[in-house]
Structures are given as C-alpha cells and as structure tokens.
Design a protein around this motif. Sequence first.
Motif, PDB file in Angstrom:
ATOM      1  N   ALA A  67     132.225  54.577  36.672  1.00 31.89           N
ATOM      2  CA  ALA A  67     131.943  55.841  37.359  1.00 31.89           C
ATOM      3  C   ALA A  67     133.202  56.419  37.987  1.00 31.89           C
ATOM      4  O   ALA A  67     133.405  57.637  37.974  1.00 31.89           O
ATOM      5  N   ALA A  68     134.061  55.559  38.485  1.00 35.03           N
ATOM      6  CA  ALA A  68     135.320  56.035  39.067  1.00 35.03           C
ATOM      7  C   ALA A  68     136.222  56.635  37.991  1.00 35.03           C
ATOM      8  O   ALA A  68     136.931  57.614  38.235  1.00 35.03           O
ATOM      9  N   ARG A  69     136.183  56.081  36.793  1.00 32.25           N
ATOM     10  CA  ARG A  69     137.040  56.568  35.711  1.00 32.25           C
ATOM     11  C   ARG A  69     136.450  57.767  34.992  1.00 32.25           C
ATOM     12  O   ARG A  69     137.139  58.745  34.718  1.00 32.25           O
ATOM     13  N   TYR A  70     135.178  57.692  34.622  1.00 30.76           N
ATOM     14  CA  TYR A  70     134.562  58.697  33.757  1.00 30.76           C
ATOM     15  C   TYR A  70     133.580  59.629  34.465  1.00 30.76           C
ATOM     16  O   TYR A  70     133.072  60.564  33.844  1.00 30.76           O
ATOM     17  N   GLY A  71     133.265  59.368  35.726  1.00 32.21           N
ATOM     18  CA  GLY A  71     132.249  60.130  36.433  1.00 32.21           C
ATOM     19  C   GLY A  71     130.891  59.460  36.295  1.00 32.21           C
ATOM     20  O   GLY A  71     130.669  58.655  35.386  1.00 32.21           O
ATOM     21  N   ASP A  72     129.969  59.791  37.194  1.00 26.63           N
ATOM     22  CA  ASP A  72     128.660  59.133  37.211  1.00 26.63           C
ATOM     23  C   ASP A  72     127.889  59.249  35.901  1.00 26.63           C
ATOM     24  O   ASP A  72     127.170  58.344  35.518  1.00 26.63           O
ATOM     25  N   GLU A  73     128.007  60.360  35.225  1.00 27.31           N
ATOM     26  CA  GLU A  73     127.273  60.575  33.972  1.00 27.31           C
ATOM     27  C   GLU A  73     128.203  60.569  32.750  1.00 27.31           C
ATOM     28  O   GLU A  73     127.777  60.918  31.653  1.00 27.31           O
ATOM     29  N   GLY A  74     129.435  60.167  32.943  1.00 27.59           N
ATOM     30  CA  GLY A  74     130.431  60.285  31.883  1.00 27.59           C
ATOM     31  C   GLY A  74     130.682  59.034  31.064  1.00 27.59           C
ATOM     32  O   GLY A  74     131.699  58.931  30.382  1.00 27.59           O
ATOM     33  N   TYR A  75     129.754  58.077  31.101  1.00 30.73           N
ATOM     34  CA  TYR A  75     129.952  56.831  30.355  1.00 30.73           C
ATOM     35  C   TYR A  75     128.604  56.242  29.955  1.00 30.73           C
ATOM     36  O   TYR A  75     127.552  56.646  30.446  1.00 30.73           O
ATOM     37  N   TYR A  76     128.666  55.275  29.051  1.00 25.22           N
ATOM     38  CA  TYR A  76     127.495  54.469  28.724  1.00 25.22           C
ATOM     39  C   TYR A  76     127.948  53.023  28.618  1.00 25.22           C
ATOM     40  O   TYR A  76     129.111  52.746  28.318  1.00 25.22           O
ATOM     41  N   VAL A  77     127.042  52.106  28.903  1.00 29.98           N
ATOM     42  CA  VAL A  77     127.355  50.682  28.813  1.00 29.98           C
ATOM     43  C   VAL A  77     127.041  50.218  27.402  1.00 29.98           C
ATOM     44  O   VAL A  77     125.943  50.422  26.890  1.00 29.98           O
ATOM     45  N   ASP A  78     128.032  49.608  26.782  1.00 31.55           N
ATOM     46  CA  ASP A  78     127.892  49.049  25.435  1.00 31.55           C
ATOM     47  C   ASP A  78     127.847  47.528  25.575  1.00 31.55           C
ATOM     48  O   ASP A  78     128.874  46.898  25.803  1.00 31.55           O
ATOM     49  N   PRO A  79     126.661  46.920  25.436  1.00 36.19           N
ATOM     50  CA  PRO A  79     126.534  45.480  25.623  1.00 36.19           C
ATOM     51  C   PRO A  79     126.818  44.639  24.374  1.00 36.19           C
ATOM     52  O   PRO A  79     126.763  43.409  24.432  1.00 36.19           O
TER      53      PRO A  79
END
Length: 109
Positions: A67-79
């Motif tokens: 969230a610090a890098r991409y913003g709260d909605e700017g990423y997804y977790v790839d497991p």
Amino acid sequence: MTGSSSWDERCLLCAAEHVTEWHHQDDDCWVADCVVCRTPMVVWRVHGLPDPELEARLLSQLERIAAARYGDEGYYVDPERRRIPDHWHAHARPAGGFFDPASDLYGRH
C-alpha cells in the motif's frame, strides 16, 4: 504449521540473502523486493507452509508495504509460488501488471 521443516540448505528463501531492498523483518517473516520481478515479496522464515491464521498475519505485513508503494487499491496479492513451491511466500504486484515498474521486465507480462 503445515509440512514445515524450518530450514532447507538448498532453498534460496531460507538463505535470505540481502540482494535487494528489504522493507521489513521480524521473527516470523521478511519483506523485500523480489530479485526477479522487483515487487515486494513476503517470505515466512520457516521452510514449509504456515497455517491460515499465521498466513493472514504474514500477508498483513506485505499489504502494508504494498500500500505504501502502490496505494491502497494499486496492487493485488499473488500467492502463487512458481519457482520455489515448498517455501511459503507471496508477492504484491501492481494492479494490472506482473512486474514492478523498476524491473527491466516491466511491460513484458
């Protein structure tokens, strides 16, 4: 813990070499930029797979960094554990992408 053995001398994640920027480390995990895709990656310090409760705590460390890098909605977790399937880790990828913009591979996937 599921199928854990604490350490595997052949495992790159167990070795935990500091070859990219590290963002967090504690007794359970570390978060650093992946050497391949340059996205933040959380790695459990134990070789194996954690139980669901611990996995949620580990992912919360990754999400804080992402969230610090991409913003709260700017990423997804790839497991998905592609290259090292038997040592738990997960990546935070930029929304709509696979590689971080800092990666030489950005825009190729």
